[in-house]
Design a protein around this motif. Structure first.
Motif, PDB file in Angstrom:
ATOM      1  N   VAL A 151      10.618  30.465  14.266  1.00  0.00           N
ATOM      2  CA  VAL A 151      10.430  31.855  14.690  1.00  0.00           C
ATOM      3  C   VAL A 151       9.014  31.996  15.241  1.00  0.00           C
ATOM      4  O   VAL A 151       8.063  31.500  14.649  1.00  0.00           O
ATOM      5  N   ALA A 152       8.891  32.660  16.364  1.00  0.00           N
ATOM      6  CA  ALA A 152       7.567  32.875  16.955  1.00  0.00           C
ATOM      7  C   ALA A 152       6.741  33.752  16.022  1.00  0.00           C
ATOM      8  O   ALA A 152       7.277  34.477  15.189  1.00  0.00           O
ATOM      9  N   SER A 153       5.419  33.688  16.164  1.00  0.00           N
ATOM     10  CA  SER A 153       4.578  34.482  15.273  1.00  0.00           C
ATOM     11  C   SER A 153       4.029  35.733  15.955  1.00  0.00           C
ATOM     12  O   SER A 153       3.386  36.550  15.323  1.00  0.00           O
ATOM     13  N   SER A 154       4.275  35.865  17.249  1.00  0.00           N
ATOM     14  CA  SER A 154       3.777  37.047  17.948  1.00  0.00           C
ATOM     15  C   SER A 154       4.897  37.702  18.737  1.00  0.00           C
ATOM     16  O   SER A 154       5.652  37.023  19.429  1.00  0.00           O
ATOM     17  N   PHE A 155       4.983  39.017  18.634  1.00  0.00           N
ATOM     18  CA  PHE A 155       6.017  39.756  19.355  1.00  0.00           C
ATOM     19  C   PHE A 155       5.451  40.997  19.997  1.00  0.00           C
ATOM     20  O   PHE A 155       4.601  41.670  19.414  1.00  0.00           O
ATOM     21  N   SER A 156       5.942  41.290  21.181  1.00  0.00           N
ATOM     22  CA  SER A 156       5.680  42.586  21.797  1.00  0.00           C
ATOM     23  C   SER A 156       6.839  43.484  21.410  1.00  0.00           C
ATOM     24  O   SER A 156       7.987  43.070  21.502  1.00  0.00           O
ATOM     25  N   VAL A 157       6.542  44.696  20.988  1.00  0.00           N
ATOM     26  CA  VAL A 157       7.591  45.664  20.705  1.00  0.00           C
ATOM     27  C   VAL A 157       7.334  46.872  21.589  1.00  0.00           C
ATOM     28  O   VAL A 157       6.230  47.404  21.615  1.00  0.00           O
ATOM     29  N   ILE A 158       8.363  47.246  22.342  1.00  0.00           N
ATOM     30  CA  ILE A 158       8.226  48.385  23.245  1.00  0.00           C
ATOM     31  C   ILE A 158       9.047  49.529  22.712  1.00  0.00           C
ATOM     32  O   ILE A 158      10.226  49.364  22.409  1.00  0.00           O
ATOM     33  N   VAL A 159       8.425  50.678  22.569  1.00  0.00           N
ATOM     34  CA  VAL A 159       9.137  51.872  22.132  1.00  0.00           C
ATOM     35  C   VAL A 159       9.137  52.842  23.310  1.00  0.00           C
ATOM     36  O   VAL A 159       8.083  53.261  23.772  1.00  0.00           O
ATOM     37  N   GLY A 160      10.338  53.130  23.800  1.00  0.00           N
ATOM     38  CA  GLY A 160      10.453  54.092  24.896  1.00  0.00           C
ATOM     39  C   GLY A 160      10.555  55.465  24.283  1.00  0.00           C
ATOM     40  O   GLY A 160      11.559  55.804  23.680  1.00  0.00           O
ATOM     41  N   ALA A 161       9.505  56.239  24.398  1.00  0.00           N
ATOM     42  CA  ALA A 161       9.460  57.514  23.688  1.00  0.00           C
ATOM     43  C   ALA A 161      10.521  58.509  24.146  1.00  0.00           C
ATOM     44  O   ALA A 161      11.134  59.153  23.336  1.00  0.00           O
ATOM     45  N   PRO A 162      10.733  58.649  25.446  1.00  0.00           N
ATOM     46  CA  PRO A 162      11.490  59.833  25.874  1.00  0.00           C
ATOM     47  C   PRO A 162      12.950  59.806  25.495  1.00  0.00           C
ATOM     48  O   PRO A 162      13.447  60.752  24.919  1.00  0.00           O
ATOM     49  N   SER A 163      13.614  58.706  25.757  1.00  0.00           N
ATOM     50  CA  SER A 163      15.053  58.719  25.587  1.00  0.00           C
ATOM     51  C   SER A 163      15.421  58.292  24.172  1.00  0.00           C
ATOM     52  O   SER A 163      15.909  57.196  23.959  1.00  0.00           O
TER      53      SER A 163
END
Length: 163
Positions: free
Chosen positions: A78-90
């Motif tokens: 498992v990778a140790s770094s992740f980008s997490v994107i939260v799309g606020a509007p929808s």
């Protein structure tokens, strides 16, 4: 001398801001909700033993938030770094990828959302696509489509310009 140091281990950390208890991010409710959601989302996966460090990649208030997490993996491979994107509007659709720069992460997110929009417009099933917490209706596809166009035209150039 021809010697180069491999920076590949820390993708894009020069383009992000550390988040820590002594550096609380703005007290903006939207931001706090997005940040909490990103933490909960990542922590919910069984392969995440814990979150070690957190960074803010980009925040377009009320539109999209990009976080970067260094995790303690709970299993091998498992990778140790992740980008997490939260799309606020929808209603906060969310996605993650192995850690990339904020611009790359957003680009991947836009691509995944565009597939959803295209599927809905064509009347195809969205079951296998990125989870989007709105019904797969033509109205929602149009709304999301215009938001993605905004992200692509206005936000991507800002992020890419940072590098």
């Amino acid at each position: 001398s021809g010697m180069t140091t491999n920076q590949g281990e820390q993708p894009g950390l020069d383009s992000v801001t550390p988040l820590s208890p002594d550096h609380p991010p703005g007290q903006d409710a939207d931001f706090k909700a997005a940040h909490r959601q990103a933490q909960q989302y990542l922590s919910a996966h069984r392969w995440v033993a814990g979150i070690e460090r957190e960074y803010l990649g980009a925040a377009l208030h009320g539109i999209v938030y990009i976080f970067l997490f260094k995790i303690r993996p709970a299993q091998a491979g498992v990778a140790s770094s992740f980008s997490v994107i939260v799309g606020a509007p929808s209603q906060r659709h969310i996605t993650f990828a192995e850690c990339k720069t904020p611009a790359e992460a957003l680009d991947g997110y836009i691509g995944a959302m565009e597939e959803w929009v295209a599927a809905v417009r064509a009347g195809r099933s969205v079951a296998e696509l990125i989870p989007v917490n709105v019904p797969a209706t033509p109205e929602n596809a149009e709304m999301l489509g215009s938001r993605l166009a905004f992200l692509e035209e206005k936000v991507m150039p800002m992020l890419e310009g940072e590098g």
